[in-house]
Design a protein around this motif. Structure first.
Motif, PDB file in Angstrom:
ATOM      1  N   VAL A  82       0.920  -1.380   0.367  1.00 30.46           N
ATOM      2  CA  VAL A  82      -0.089  -0.068   0.393  1.00 30.46           C
ATOM      3  C   VAL A  82       1.291   1.235   0.386  1.00 30.46           C
ATOM      4  O   VAL A  82       1.821   1.080   0.841  1.00 30.46           O
ATOM      5  CB  VAL A  82      -1.084   0.653   1.356  1.00 30.46           C
ATOM      6  CG1 VAL A  82      -2.191   1.417   0.972  1.00 30.46           C
ATOM      7  CG2 VAL A  82      -1.469  -1.589   1.145  1.00 30.46           C
ATOM      8  N   LEU A  83       0.886   2.081  -1.292  1.00 29.08           N
ATOM      9  CA  LEU A  83       1.647   2.791  -1.285  1.00 29.08           C
ATOM     10  C   LEU A  83       0.649   4.431  -1.276  1.00 29.08           C
ATOM     11  O   LEU A  83       0.193   4.573  -2.192  1.00 29.08           O
ATOM     12  CB  LEU A  83       2.584   2.844  -2.455  1.00 29.08           C
ATOM     13  CG  LEU A  83       4.142   3.485  -2.740  1.00 29.08           C
ATOM     14  CD1 LEU A  83       4.961   3.120  -1.791  1.00 29.08           C
ATOM     15  CD2 LEU A  83       4.336   2.795  -4.102  1.00 29.08           C
ATOM     16  N   LYS A  84       1.171   5.199  -0.586  1.00 34.26           N
ATOM     17  CA  LYS A  84       0.411   6.886  -0.278  1.00 34.26           C
ATOM     18  C   LYS A  84       1.177   7.415  -0.823  1.00 34.26           C
ATOM     19  O   LYS A  84       2.975   8.203  -0.389  1.00 34.26           O
ATOM     20  CB  LYS A  84      -0.124   6.631   1.451  1.00 34.26           C
ATOM     21  CG  LYS A  84      -0.834   8.231   1.109  1.00 34.26           C
ATOM     22  CD  LYS A  84      -1.098   8.360   2.446  1.00 34.26           C
ATOM     23  CE  LYS A  84      -2.317   9.257   2.308  1.00 34.26           C
ATOM     24  NZ  LYS A  84      -3.113   9.973   3.588  1.00 34.26           N
ATOM     25  N   HIS A  85       0.713   8.544  -2.259  1.00 35.45           N
ATOM     26  CA  HIS A  85       1.313   9.641  -1.935  1.00 35.45           C
ATOM     27  C   HIS A  85       1.552  10.753  -0.950  1.00 35.45           C
ATOM     28  O   HIS A  85      -0.052  11.297  -1.678  1.00 35.45           O
ATOM     29  CB  HIS A  85       1.307  10.020  -3.199  1.00 35.45           C
ATOM     30  CG  HIS A  85       2.299  11.323  -3.769  1.00 35.45           C
ATOM     31  ND1 HIS A  85       1.489  12.688  -4.778  1.00 35.45           N
ATOM     32  CD2 HIS A  85       3.793  11.901  -4.187  1.00 35.45           C
ATOM     33  CE1 HIS A  85       2.953  13.316  -4.711  1.00 35.45           C
ATOM     34  NE2 HIS A  85       3.793  12.875  -4.546  1.00 35.45           N
ATOM     35  N   VAL A  86       1.763  11.769  -0.261  1.00 35.30           N
ATOM     36  CA  VAL A  86       1.399  12.270   0.649  1.00 35.30           C
ATOM     37  C   VAL A  86       0.872  13.724   0.610  1.00 35.30           C
ATOM     38  O   VAL A  86      -0.739  14.105   0.861  1.00 35.30           O
ATOM     39  CB  VAL A  86       1.975  13.158   2.498  1.00 35.30           C
ATOM     40  CG1 VAL A  86       1.399  13.667   2.927  1.00 35.30           C
ATOM     41  CG2 VAL A  86       2.596  11.510   1.911  1.00 35.30           C
ATOM     42  N   PRO A  87       1.073  14.397  -0.016  1.00 38.32           N
ATOM     43  CA  PRO A  87       0.986  15.971  -0.439  1.00 38.32           C
ATOM     44  C   PRO A  87      -0.169  16.075  -1.503  1.00 38.32           C
ATOM     45  O   PRO A  87      -1.499  17.045  -1.386  1.00 38.32           O
ATOM     46  CB  PRO A  87       2.010  16.299  -1.828  1.00 38.32           C
ATOM     47  CG  PRO A  87       3.050  15.477  -1.153  1.00 38.32           C
ATOM     48  CD  PRO A  87       2.660  14.183  -1.084  1.00 38.32           C
ATOM     49  N   SER A  88      -0.453  14.518  -2.730  1.00 36.56           N
ATOM     50  CA  SER A  88      -2.001  14.690  -2.980  1.00 36.56           C
ATOM     51  C   SER A  88      -2.544  13.590  -2.879  1.00 36.56           C
ATOM     52  O   SER A  88      -4.246  13.848  -2.881  1.00 36.56           O
ATOM     53  CB  SER A  88      -1.568  13.942  -3.907  1.00 36.56           C
ATOM     54  OG  SER A  88      -1.085  12.555  -4.855  1.00 36.56           O
TER      55      SER A  88
END
Length: 180
Positions: A82-88
């Motif tokens: 599970v990979l999350k792009h924090v800014p978007s």
């Protein structure tokens, strides 16, 4: 220079590594000796260097248990990424293979494409490629529909010509099975 022209040279191809090669985000460019280093499409593979690069500090990564068929192998191993792009705020979940490393690479590639579409919108190469694929699909459907219509008309004409010849032979007094 076209792809086929590049493949005709007898000189060996030299591989150049650039960028974040360890993460699998960019593919190495191939070039001929003496030629400027540019990304070249070889053997139908598309390289998309125009995508926005991912910054590892902006990513949150988790490994969770997978789902779907597989029984014990799926239920006991945490190989789903599970990979999350924090800014978007975009989250990608990848459980395509049993390997954590492969799932990490695939998740990063998918996330990079989604982040690029998020920031660039209609100008994103991924979005343009999707629109082009939809256009090609519509054209294929249109051609198939036209072909079916032509076949239907041809069948109607053939049946009409059969009916006309049958009526002529009956009018001439020739039995149905004995035509010249």
């Amino acid at each position: 220079m076209s792809t086929q022209a590049l493949l005709r040279f007898s000189a060996p191809l030299i591989r150049i590594c650039s960028g974040n090669w360890g993460l699998g985000l960019q593919k190495p460019a191939l070039r001929l000796p003496g030629m400027a280093a540019t990304a070249v499409q070889v053997a139908g593979k598309k390289d998309c260097p125009a995508l926005l690069p991912l910054n590892e500090r902006e990513l949150e990564e988790q490994f969770v248990k997978g789902h779907g068929p597989g029984g014990q192998a799926t239920n006991k191993t945490s190989n789903c990424v599970v990979l999350k792009h924090v800014p978007s705020g975009i989250v990608v979940k990848c459980h395509q293979t049993r390997s954590v490393d492969q799932n990490r690479k695939i998740a990063r590639k998918i996330l990079q494409e989604k982040v690029d579409v998020f920031y660039n919108g209609n100008n994103s190469p991924v979005h343009r490629e999707k629109l082009e694929a939809e256009r090609r699909k519509r054209e294929r459907k249109k051609r198939a529909k036209e072909t079916l219509e032509k076949k239907r008309l041809l069948k109607e004409l053939w049946e009409a010509s059969q009916n006309i010849t049958k009526k002529r032979t009956e009018a001439a007094g020739v039995p149905g099975g004995f035509r010249e």
